[in-house]
Design a protein around this motif. Structure first.
Motif, short mmCIF file in Angstrom:
data_model
loop_
_atom_site.label_atom_id
_atom_site.label_comp_id
_atom_site.label_asym_id
_atom_site.label_seq_id
_atom_site.Cartn_x
_atom_site.Cartn_y
_atom_site.Cartn_z
N TRP A 171 0.72 -0.98 0.15
CA TRP A 171 -0.23 -0.43 -0.18
C TRP A 171 0.84 1.37 -0.28
O TRP A 171 1.88 1.42 0.60
N ASP A 172 0.46 2.40 -0.69
CA ASP A 172 1.08 3.96 -0.60
C ASP A 172 -0.08 4.23 0.71
O ASP A 172 -1.72 3.91 0.36
N VAL A 173 1.10 5.29 1.07
CA VAL A 173 -0.63 5.89 2.16
C VAL A 173 0.18 7.77 1.50
O VAL A 173 1.60 7.86 1.88
N VAL A 174 -0.80 7.93 1.76
CA VAL A 174 -0.52 9.66 1.99
C VAL A 174 -1.17 10.46 3.04
O VAL A 174 -2.28 9.94 3.30
N MET A 175 -0.84 11.48 2.85
CA MET A 175 -1.56 11.99 4.46
C MET A 175 -2.28 12.90 3.44
O MET A 175 -1.99 13.69 2.63
N LEU A 176 -3.64 13.60 3.53
CA LEU A 176 -4.56 14.45 2.83
C LEU A 176 -5.68 15.98 3.91
O LEU A 176 -5.15 15.34 5.06
N GLN A 177 -5.18 16.84 3.35
CA GLN A 177 -5.69 17.52 3.84
C GLN A 177 -7.00 17.70 4.10
O GLN A 177 -7.82 17.07 3.82
N PRO A 178 -7.23 18.29 5.44
CA PRO A 178 -8.91 17.92 5.45
C PRO A 178 -9.57 19.29 4.98
O PRO A 178 -9.49 19.87 4.19
#
Length: 178
Positions: A171-178
């Protein structure tokens, strides 16, 4: 939130109830959503049961992609992926595990089709044998995830969001802006 774990492990930590929103869409993109009972979530995917000729069944036949939404106070998990029917043997095994009254109701119901009255439905259920076989129009589906999104409430609308997207071997994981 620790985004360094497998999304299924994180899902089981966050989600504790079997009810889930299932969103499907027609071939031309007309969406619909409803609550379903999730029967399992494991390395094979997310399994639920329904009538194959119901609205959701028809939509999944036209467009075999769907989304699930799990919610509890301050947390939500979205899971997206392709959906396939499970093997008849697995549908049969679940059918046999259900209470007899539930089997009679499912055997009598042509899910999502119009009916003239409650009395007509109750008569159809009463006409079922004590142990009806699983109708061919009823069985299981499995959503095979290709994306998970974990959302956690934070004050001042600074929610924490992590998107997991399937890739070969993980899995690739990215943090997203709210």
């Amino acid at each position: 939130m620790r985004a360094d774990r497998a999304p299924l492990e994180l899902f089981h930590e966050w989600v504790d109830g079997p009810n889930v929103v299932l969103a499907t869409a027609t071939a031309d993109g007309r969406p619909s959503a409803r609550m379903v009972l999730l029967k399992s979530a494991d390395e094979r995917g997310f399994t639920f049961f329904s009538g194959y000729e119901s609205r959701k069944g028809r939509e999944l036949a036209e467009n075999p992609r769907a989304a699930l939404l799990f919610h509890r106070a301050g947390l939500q998990v979205r899971v997206e992926g392709r959906v396939e029917r499970i093997a008849d043997a697995e549908s049969d095994a679940y059918w046999e595990s259900r209470p007899a009254a539930s089997r009679r109701s499912a055997a009598a119901s042509h899910q999502s089709r119009p009916i003239t009255s409650r009395a007509e439905l109750e008569a159809a259920v009463a006409a079922q044998p004590a142990e009806p076989p699983r109708p061919q129009r009823w069985g299981g589906y499995r959503l095979i995830p290709d994306a998970y999104e974990f959302w956690e409430h934070r004050d001042d609308r600074l929610h924490e969001r992590h998107l997991f997207r399937a890739r070969e071997g993980g899995w690739d994981v990215v943090m997203l802006q709210p």
